[in-house]
Design a protein around this motif. Structure first.
Motif, PDB file in Angstrom:
ATOM      1  N   ALA A 261       0.805  -1.221   0.000  1.00  0.00           N
ATOM      2  CA  ALA A 261       0.000   0.000   0.000  1.00  0.00           C
ATOM      3  C   ALA A 261       0.836   1.269   0.000  1.00  0.00           C
ATOM      4  CB  ALA A 261      -0.944  -0.001   1.201  1.00  0.00           C
ATOM      5  N   TYR A 262       1.972   1.255   0.685  1.00  0.00           N
ATOM      6  CA  TYR A 262       2.796   2.458   0.798  1.00  0.00           C
ATOM      7  C   TYR A 262       3.855   2.436  -0.308  1.00  0.00           C
ATOM      8  CZ  TYR A 262       5.671   6.099   2.998  1.00  0.00           C
ATOM      9  OH  TYR A 262       6.382   7.249   3.252  1.00  0.00           O
ATOM     10  N   PRO A 263       3.708   3.251  -1.360  1.00  0.00           N
ATOM     11  CA  PRO A 263       4.589   3.168  -2.532  1.00  0.00           C
ATOM     12  C   PRO A 263       6.090   3.214  -2.250  1.00  0.00           C
ATOM     13  CG  PRO A 263       2.711   4.565  -3.011  1.00  0.00           C
ATOM     14  CD  PRO A 263       2.640   4.240  -1.549  1.00  0.00           C
ATOM     15  N   PRO A 264       6.599   4.045  -1.329  1.00  0.00           N
ATOM     16  CA  PRO A 264       8.046   4.058  -1.108  1.00  0.00           C
ATOM     17  C   PRO A 264       8.627   2.733  -0.624  1.00  0.00           C
ATOM     18  CG  PRO A 264       7.080   6.083  -0.259  1.00  0.00           C
ATOM     19  CD  PRO A 264       5.940   5.173  -0.638  1.00  0.00           C
ATOM     20  N   LEU A 265       7.780   1.842  -0.084  1.00  0.00           N
ATOM     21  CA  LEU A 265       8.281   0.549   0.379  1.00  0.00           C
ATOM     22  C   LEU A 265       8.471  -0.448  -0.761  1.00  0.00           C
ATOM     23  CD1 LEU A 265       6.369  -0.130   3.731  1.00  0.00           C
ATOM     24  CD2 LEU A 265       8.763   0.566   3.398  1.00  0.00           C
ATOM     25  N   ARG A 266       7.853  -0.182  -1.904  1.00  0.00           N
ATOM     26  CA  ARG A 266       7.952  -1.136  -3.013  1.00  0.00           C
ATOM     27  C   ARG A 266       9.395  -1.327  -3.487  1.00  0.00           C
ATOM     28  NH1 ARG A 266       2.735   1.653  -6.031  1.00  0.00           N
ATOM     29  NH2 ARG A 266       1.223   1.101  -4.391  1.00  0.00           N
ATOM     30  N   PRO A 267      10.129  -0.240  -3.789  1.00  0.00           N
ATOM     31  CA  PRO A 267      11.528  -0.452  -4.191  1.00  0.00           C
ATOM     32  C   PRO A 267      12.424  -0.923  -3.053  1.00  0.00           C
ATOM     33  CG  PRO A 267      11.008   1.897  -4.085  1.00  0.00           C
ATOM     34  CD  PRO A 267       9.715   1.162  -3.937  1.00  0.00           C
ATOM     35  N   VAL A 268      11.988  -0.761  -1.809  1.00  0.00           N
ATOM     36  CA  VAL A 268      12.763  -1.301  -0.688  1.00  0.00           C
ATOM     37  C   VAL A 268      12.746  -2.826  -0.745  1.00  0.00           C
ATOM     38  CG1 VAL A 268      12.919  -1.492   1.818  1.00  0.00           C
ATOM     39  CG2 VAL A 268      12.333   0.708   0.771  1.00  0.00           C
ATOM     40  N   VAL A 269      11.545  -3.381  -0.891  1.00  0.00           N
ATOM     41  CA  VAL A 269      11.412  -4.836  -0.989  1.00  0.00           C
ATOM     42  C   VAL A 269      12.113  -5.349  -2.247  1.00  0.00           C
ATOM     43  CG1 VAL A 269       9.781  -6.750  -1.183  1.00  0.00           C
ATOM     44  CG2 VAL A 269       9.250  -4.792   0.306  1.00  0.00           C
ATOM     45  N   GLY A 270      11.889  -4.662  -3.355  1.00  0.00           N
ATOM     46  CA  GLY A 270      12.550  -5.072  -4.592  1.00  0.00           C
ATOM     47  C   GLY A 270      14.054  -4.963  -4.492  1.00  0.00           C
ATOM     48  N   GLY A 271      14.543  -3.926  -3.797  1.00  0.00           N
ATOM     49  CA  GLY A 271      15.981  -3.762  -3.626  1.00  0.00           C
ATOM     50  C   GLY A 271      16.602  -4.897  -2.836  1.00  0.00           C
ATOM     51  N   VAL A 272      15.905  -5.373  -1.833  1.00  0.00           N
ATOM     52  CA  VAL A 272      16.397  -6.516  -1.067  1.00  0.00           C
ATOM     53  C   VAL A 272      16.528  -7.740  -1.973  1.00  0.00           C
ATOM     54  CG1 VAL A 272      15.830  -8.141   0.779  1.00  0.00           C
ATOM     55  CG2 VAL A 272      15.488  -5.685   1.129  1.00  0.00           C
ATOM     56  N   LEU A 273      15.508  -7.976  -2.796  1.00  0.00           N
ATOM     57  CA  LEU A 273      15.525  -9.144  -3.684  1.00  0.00           C
ATOM     58  C   LEU A 273      16.651  -9.056  -4.708  1.00  0.00           C
ATOM     59  CD1 LEU A 273      11.677  -9.553  -4.304  1.00  0.00           C
ATOM     60  CD2 LEU A 273      13.136 -10.860  -2.747  1.00  0.00           C
ATOM     61  N   VAL A 274      16.844  -7.865  -5.304  1.00  0.00           N
ATOM     62  CA  VAL A 274      17.906  -7.698  -6.305  1.00  0.00           C
ATOM     63  C   VAL A 274      19.273  -7.861  -5.652  1.00  0.00           C
ATOM     64  CG1 VAL A 274      19.002  -6.079  -7.893  1.00  0.00           C
ATOM     65  CG2 VAL A 274      16.505  -6.241  -7.812  1.00  0.00           C
ATOM     66  N   ALA A 275      19.480  -7.249  -4.472  1.00  0.00           N
ATOM     67  CA  ALA A 275      20.771  -7.354  -3.794  1.00  0.00           C
ATOM     68  C   ALA A 275      21.092  -8.803  -3.442  1.00  0.00           C
ATOM     69  CB  ALA A 275      20.775  -6.483  -2.536  1.00  0.00           C
ATOM     70  N   LEU A 276      20.096  -9.549  -2.964  1.00  0.00           N
ATOM     71  CA  LEU A 276      20.313 -10.968  -2.641  1.00  0.00           C
ATOM     72  C   LEU A 276      20.630 -11.771  -3.896  1.00  0.00           C
ATOM     73  CD1 LEU A 276      17.474 -11.578  -0.010  1.00  0.00           C
ATOM     74  CD2 LEU A 276      19.945 -11.430   0.411  1.00  0.00           C
ATOM     75  N   ALA A 277      19.961 -11.440  -5.005  1.00  0.00           N
ATOM     76  CA  ALA A 277      20.221 -12.145  -6.261  1.00  0.00           C
ATOM     77  C   ALA A 277      21.652 -11.886  -6.746  1.00  0.00           C
ATOM     78  CB  ALA A 277      19.211 -11.703  -7.318  1.00  0.00           C
ATOM     79  N   VAL A 278      22.102 -10.636  -6.647  1.00  0.00           N
ATOM     80  CA  VAL A 278      23.468 -10.303  -7.069  1.00  0.00           C
ATOM     81  C   VAL A 278      24.476 -11.040  -6.195  1.00  0.00           C
ATOM     82  CG1 VAL A 278      25.156  -8.444  -7.295  1.00  0.00           C
ATOM     83  CG2 VAL A 278      22.795  -8.072  -8.005  1.00  0.00           C
ATOM     84  N   ALA A 279      24.205 -11.090  -4.899  1.00  0.00           N
ATOM     85  CA  ALA A 279      25.108 -11.813  -3.999  1.00  0.00           C
ATOM     86  C   ALA A 279      25.152 -13.299  -4.337  1.00  0.00           C
ATOM     87  CB  ALA A 279      24.666 -11.602  -2.550  1.00  0.00           C
ATOM     88  N   ALA A 280      23.995 -13.873  -4.644  1.00  0.00           N
ATOM     89  CA  ALA A 280      23.943 -15.294  -4.984  1.00  0.00           C
ATOM     90  C   ALA A 280      24.666 -15.579  -6.296  1.00  0.00           C
ATOM     91  CB  ALA A 280      22.485 -15.751  -5.066  1.00  0.00           C
ATOM     92  N   LEU A 281      24.559 -14.663  -7.246  1.00  0.00           N
ATOM     93  CA  LEU A 281      25.218 -14.848  -8.538  1.00  0.00           C
ATOM     94  C   LEU A 281      26.726 -14.672  -8.431  1.00  0.00           C
ATOM     95  CD1 LEU A 281      22.665 -12.914 -10.778  1.00  0.00           C
ATOM     96  CD2 LEU A 281      23.118 -15.380 -10.859  1.00  0.00           C
ATOM     97  N   GLY A 282      27.164 -13.843  -7.481  1.00  0.00           N
ATOM     98  CA  GLY A 282      28.589 -13.639  -7.287  1.00  0.00           C
ATOM     99  C   GLY A 282      29.260 -12.793  -8.351  1.00  0.00           C
TER     100      GLY A 282
END
Length: 445
Positions: free
Chosen positions: A261-282
């Motif tokens: 519901a709160y738009p500023p939180l959307r890229p926060v959640v997405g940012g966590v997912l992208v950062a974890l993916a980059v870490a997993a990819l190495g």
């Protein structure tokens, strides 16, 4: 009969050509101003983006701050730019139905948002930023020059062309992109003079600032054969389906994140997912623009998974609310896919990468003519037949989908979907839904 030059300059002919001369002179002056504004903005943007990319690669720990960057970007748009958050689609809407001048705040907001996205490691491009800055800066001349709504449409198209041309260094493709992008299957020829003038002048200004562009190899294409042409059409179909997948996935991710519901939180959640993916990819090869990988795609076949990883990361980055463009990631996706196809197809790897480079973009943006010209500007005119066929096939098989939901269907890609003509892409249900609806409406045997 003796030739009389005066016959070419009869008063009636001069009077007939006067409106054209006045039109050309007027738009020369307007587009010179557009070129200076947009070309200078693009030069600053490109230099800033290069610096930020180099800094991020030297300090890779910053990627863990991607959620923080997402919060800042989301909050800035939520509190300062709710009326410009639609970006490119807002520009297209104003071309279709002019209402009010684009707020100037769109330019600094998208510039800041894109630079922040790249600084913290999002997977995004630069075309969207340049186009939005171009359209916004050009539109500021509307009131100052007292332009009528009809002329304002031409000015917006000129600004879009200027932004695209200056950020990629492709004035011909930029000019046609501005004419082609807002209306699928049709081109507004009344805007062709402003579009070409603005694209050319903006590109010249950007280069005058000393800003360079990525250089790609001039292709040595094989002789044209029936087999080669059939393979080209075949890979073009694959590029179109890939473009369709990218557009569909991005839109679905966007809709999914709207549940927060709160738009500023959307890229926060997405940012966590992208950062974890980059870490997993190495590796960081899949974030940012990915230009080194694009260049490498022309030299040797890339692993088949490269295009798919970039597709997913870009769709996630943009779908959750980070800023930037789709085009350079589409170049990555297409060139990586084309390069990988060289493992199984008897065509040169550089040619396949070039066809994918522009082909996927053609299908996703529904701009086959602009992409064909871009291929010829970047890779040489000798590649025209191959890149042109790939772009046309991709355009057809991407269907009535695309990365710009505000595009209006001027002419349907197939008679079967003629009922969708005149509608915006964002208002069209998926063909699966449409087919299901048709089956409900049709009486049984």
């Amino acid at each position: 009969m003796a030739f009389r030059p005066s016959r070419l300059f009869r008063p009636a002919l001069a009077i007939e050509q006067t409106p054209h001369l006045l039109f050309l002179g007027r738009w020369l002056l307007i587009c010179a101003a557009v070129g200076v504004l947009v070309g200078s903005a693009s030069a600053f943007f490109l230099l800033s983006l290069d610096w930020i990319t180099d800094w991020r690669e030297a300090h890779r720990w910053v990627i863990w701050l991607l959620p923080v960057g997402g919060l800042v970007i989301g909050a800035s748009y939520h509190y300062l730019g709710e009326n410009v958050v639609r970006g490119n689609n807002l520009l297209l809407d104003e071309i279709h139905n002019p209402r009010t001048v684009i707020p100037l705040r769109m330019a600094p907001l998208v510039l800041f948002g894109t630079l922040a996205t790249h600084l913290f490691g999002g997977s995004a491009g630069r075309e969207g930023t340049a186009v939005q800055m171009g359209g916004t800066l050009a539109d500021q001349l509307t009131r100052r020059l007292g332009l009528r709504p009809r002329d304002r449409k031409l000015l917006l198209i000129a600004g879009i062309s200027a932004g695209f041309a200056s950020v990629f260094g492709t004035p011909l493709a930029g000019a046609i992109f501005g004419l082609e992008v807002f209306l699928i299957g049709a081109i507004r020829y009344d805007a062709i003079v402003p579009s070409f003038l603005a694209a050319t002048s903006a590109d010249l200004v950007t280069r005058a600032w000393g800003v360079g562009h990525t250089h790609y190899p001039q292709l040595h294409v094989p002789p044209i054969t029936l087999t080669g042409l059939l393979l080209t059409v075949g890979v073009g179909i694959l590029f179109g389906l890939t473009a369709r997948s990218f557009a569909t996935l991005t839109h679905r991710i966007t809709q999914g994140f709207k549940r927060i519901a709160y738009p500023p939180l959307r890229p926060v959640v997405g940012g966590v997912l992208v950062a974890l993916a980059v870490a997993a990819l190495g590796t960081t090869k899949y974030i940012g623009l990915g230009v080194p990988t694009i260049v490498a795609a022309f030299q040797a076949p890339l692993p088949p998974q490269d295009f798919l990883i970039k597709l997913v990361l870009t769709a996630l980055t943009l779908g959750c609310g980070f800023k930037g463009g789709e085009v350079t990631p589409l170049f990555f996706i297409g060139s990586a896919l084309g390069s990988a196809l060289a493992l199984v197809l008897p065509l040169p790897v550089a040619l396949l990468a070039a066809m994918g480079f522009v082909g996927v973009f053609a299908g996703a943006a529904n701009t086959p003519l602009a992409c064909t010209l871009m291929g010829m500007e970047l890779f040489g005119s000798q590649a025209g037949i191959y890149v042109g066929l790939a772009c046309v096939a991709s355009y057809l098989f991407s269907g009535h989908t695309g990365i710009y939901s505000a595009q209006v269907i001027g002419h349907a890609k197939h008679l079967r979907y003629g009922r969708e003509q005149g509608k915006q892409l964002g208002n069209i249900p998926t063909h699966r839904q449409a087919s299901a609806a048709d089956s409900v409406r049709k009486p049984g045997p």
